[in-house]
Design an enzyme around this catalytic site. Sequence first.
Site, PDB file in Angstrom:
ATOM      1  N   ARG A  22       0.869  -1.179   0.000  1.00 49.76           N
ATOM      2  CA  ARG A  22       0.000   0.000   0.000  1.00 49.76           C
ATOM      3  C   ARG A  22       0.905   1.227   0.000  1.00 49.76           C
ATOM      4  O   ARG A  22       2.120   1.110   0.079  1.00 49.76           O
ATOM      5  CB  ARG A  22      -1.023  -0.004   1.146  1.00 49.76           C
ATOM      6  CG  ARG A  22      -0.700  -0.709   2.413  1.00 49.76           C
ATOM      7  CD  ARG A  22       0.449  -0.167   3.191  1.00 49.76           C
ATOM      8  NE  ARG A  22       0.300   1.264   3.371  1.00 49.76           N
ATOM      9  CZ  ARG A  22       1.257   2.105   3.538  1.00 49.76           C
ATOM     10  NH1 ARG A  22       2.535   1.704   3.544  1.00 49.76           N
ATOM     11  NH2 ARG A  22       1.034   3.402   3.699  1.00 49.76           N
ATOM     12  N   GLY A  23       0.245   2.403  -0.126  1.00 47.81           N
ATOM     13  CA  GLY A  23       1.031   3.627  -0.252  1.00 47.81           C
ATOM     14  C   GLY A  23       1.231   3.922  -1.732  1.00 47.81           C
ATOM     15  O   GLY A  23       1.538   3.016  -2.523  1.00 47.81           O
ATOM     16  N   ALA A  24       1.076   5.211  -2.089  1.00 46.16           N
ATOM     17  CA  ALA A  24       0.981   5.579  -3.506  1.00 46.16           C
ATOM     18  C   ALA A  24       2.132   5.057  -4.377  1.00 46.16           C
ATOM     19  O   ALA A  24       1.906   4.409  -5.400  1.00 46.16           O
ATOM     20  CB  ALA A  24       0.889   7.105  -3.602  1.00 46.16           C
TER      21      ALA A  24
ATOM     22  N   GLN B 175      -1.787   2.489  10.066  1.00 46.78           N
ATOM     23  CA  GLN B 175      -0.499   2.455   9.346  1.00 46.78           C
ATOM     24  C   GLN B 175       0.585   3.237  10.094  1.00 46.78           C
ATOM     25  O   GLN B 175       1.766   2.936   9.962  1.00 46.78           O
ATOM     26  CB  GLN B 175      -0.655   3.051   7.936  1.00 46.78           C
ATOM     27  CG  GLN B 175      -1.461   2.203   6.971  1.00 46.78           C
ATOM     28  CD  GLN B 175      -2.909   2.642   6.921  1.00 46.78           C
ATOM     29  OE1 GLN B 175      -3.465   3.058   7.936  1.00 46.78           O
ATOM     30  NE2 GLN B 175      -3.532   2.562   5.763  1.00 46.78           N
TER      31      GLN B 175
ATOM     32  N   ASP C 141      -1.684  10.761  -1.699  1.00 53.40           N
ATOM     33  CA  ASP C 141      -2.023   9.710  -2.666  1.00 53.40           C
ATOM     34  C   ASP C 141      -2.374  10.282  -4.027  1.00 53.40           C
ATOM     35  O   ASP C 141      -2.335   9.591  -5.031  1.00 53.40           O
ATOM     36  CB  ASP C 141      -3.175   8.865  -2.121  1.00 53.40           C
ATOM     37  CG  ASP C 141      -2.770   8.233  -0.809  1.00 53.40           C
ATOM     38  OD1 ASP C 141      -2.892   8.907   0.240  1.00 53.40           O
ATOM     39  OD2 ASP C 141      -2.260   7.099  -0.834  1.00 53.40           O
TER      40      ASP C 141
ATOM     41  N   ASN D 264      -5.031  12.699   0.963  1.00 54.76           N
ATOM     42  CA  ASN D 264      -4.151  11.844   1.774  1.00 54.76           C
ATOM     43  C   ASN D 264      -5.034  11.078   2.755  1.00 54.76           C
ATOM     44  O   ASN D 264      -6.260  11.251   2.795  1.00 54.76           O
ATOM     45  CB  ASN D 264      -3.100  12.688   2.501  1.00 54.76           C
ATOM     46  CG  ASN D 264      -1.989  11.839   3.087  1.00 54.76           C
ATOM     47  OD1 ASN D 264      -1.429  10.989   2.399  1.00 54.76           O
ATOM     48  ND2 ASN D 264      -1.665  12.027   4.352  1.00 54.76           N
ATOM     49  N   LYS D 265      -4.410  10.236   3.537  1.00 49.97           N
ATOM     50  CA  LYS D 265      -5.143   9.361   4.455  1.00 49.97           C
ATOM     51  C   LYS D 265      -6.136  10.155   5.299  1.00 49.97           C
ATOM     52  O   LYS D 265      -5.835  11.269   5.744  1.00 49.97           O
ATOM     53  CB  LYS D 265      -4.132   8.621   5.338  1.00 49.97           C
ATOM     54  CG  LYS D 265      -4.694   7.586   6.289  1.00 49.97           C
ATOM     55  CD  LYS D 265      -5.585   6.557   5.623  1.00 49.97           C
ATOM     56  CE  LYS D 265      -4.898   5.788   4.537  1.00 49.97           C
ATOM     57  NZ  LYS D 265      -5.827   4.863   3.822  1.00 49.97           N
TER      58      LYS D 265
HETATM   59  O1  MRU Z   1      -4.456   3.246   2.304  1.00 49.92           O
HETATM   60  P1  MRU Z   1      -2.974   3.343   2.144  1.00 49.92           P
HETATM   61  O2  MRU Z   1      -2.188   2.793   3.277  1.00 49.92           O
HETATM   62  O3  MRU Z   1      -2.507   2.865   0.786  1.00 49.92           O
HETATM   63  O4  MRU Z   1      -2.807   4.915   2.160  1.00 49.92           O
HETATM   64  C1  MRU Z   1      -1.720   5.535   1.713  1.00 49.92           C
HETATM   65  C2  MRU Z   1      -1.022   6.155   2.832  1.00 49.92           C
HETATM   66  O5  MRU Z   1      -0.308   5.493   3.538  1.00 49.92           O
HETATM   67  C3  MRU Z   1      -1.140   7.564   3.087  1.00 49.92           C
HETATM   68  O6  MRU Z   1      -2.253   8.181   2.643  1.00 49.92           O
HETATM   69  C4  MRU Z   1       0.171   8.250   2.789  1.00 49.92           C
HETATM   70  O7  MRU Z   1       0.257   9.327   3.613  1.00 49.92           O
HETATM   71  C5  MRU Z   1       0.325   8.679   1.368  1.00 49.92           C
HETATM   72  S1  MRU Z   1       0.883   7.429   0.330  1.00 49.92           S
HETATM   73  C6  MRU Z   1       2.483   7.930   0.069  1.00 49.92           C
END
Ligand code: MRU
Length: 372
Positions: A53-55, A208, A249, A259-260
């Site tokens: 996960r994470g962009a 996370q 993201d 973002n999250k």
């Molecule tokens: O749902 P996720 O864990 O894929 O979400 C992404 C994230 O961890 C956050 O939004 C993060 O701050 C940005 S992704 C680099």
Amino acid sequence: MNVEGTHYRTVWLGDEPGTVQIIDQRKLPFAFEIEDLRSVDNVATAIRDMHVRGAGCIGATAGYGMYLAAIEASEASDFDAVLRQRADQLIATRPTAVNLRWAVDRQLDAMAAKEWAGEKLDVAEETARAIADEDAEACRSIGEHGLELIREIAAGKSDGETIHILTHCNAGWLAFVDHGSATAPIYAAHAAGIPVHVWVDETRPRNQGARLTAWELGQEGVPHTVIADNVGGHLMQRGEVDLVITGTDRTTWTGDVANKIGTYLKALAARDNQVPFYVALPSSTFDWEIEDGVREIPIEERGGEEVSHLGGLHESGEELEVRLVPESSATANYAFDVTPARLVSGLITERGICEARGPSVRKLFPEKFREA
Ligand code: MRU
């Protein structure tokens, strides 16, 4: 970055042909396990169910997934039809992080430029590696530019005074291929001997921050404290936060930041307390098409069990999940929110820091803006 002193990326090609390897992030921080992905189905499951996960990490994994798609297409009678189907399958896994579509489109363009299946396969492998390498390099550069920002803050303090940085969710190396976006300046400052301490938001519902950011900061020896999601505003009022850095993201070219979930509230608190609020991102996270993030960025809604239940390690050593919410209560699980550009002090990119405004973004990335 390092795991018990050994360097890892989050995703890479395995020695066995046609195998992609990932760190299974669902198991962290309690177990470090590497998973083999051997088909596009495997990759789609890994992205949708958040083994990765994470962009940036999603983008790089999708890049490798498209290499597996090319292998699957080369074994079928209609290469293009199978490739398109696999591309759509990957794009459908998660809607908010734009890196996913960006990586898939980049692979489709690279393969479209080649005539024969063998050439398409070669270019798909090359492109997958390039996407991963570029992501790692962009994050390294973000670290250098963000370090300057931290140096400026340090210059306004007394010698040796600790800089307190708050971050939300995990925009660390686990969310990319290496280094991370929000964490890259922190790692760079730590390596440069600037005393930093990180307030880590736990980041419900999937935690996370508590599980991943805390783990990776610990592996790098960076002092940090995990806090409940609602603590940040209180700390800011007391002057205990010098800087907020989050990841994103998807960020519009006008500077609106998805973002999250919960990031927006941190930005509001930061503005109310004159705490600088920066967002770190590689250019692959910009959405060059859309202008109004609040209205146009698709926000992922996930299963309610992430809200109604909580997982963790029991003292018996067993991983357990427990219910928090009465069975009869409804739950809603919005995974992201959008922070409007006006609340963002600046964007830390691989080409430098700019204002979260169209004209400033344009100065750094002129080639992305087609003349009318
Ligand atoms: O749902 P996720 O864990 O894929 O979400 C992404 C994230 O961890 C956050 O939004 C993060 O701050 C940005 S992704 C680099």
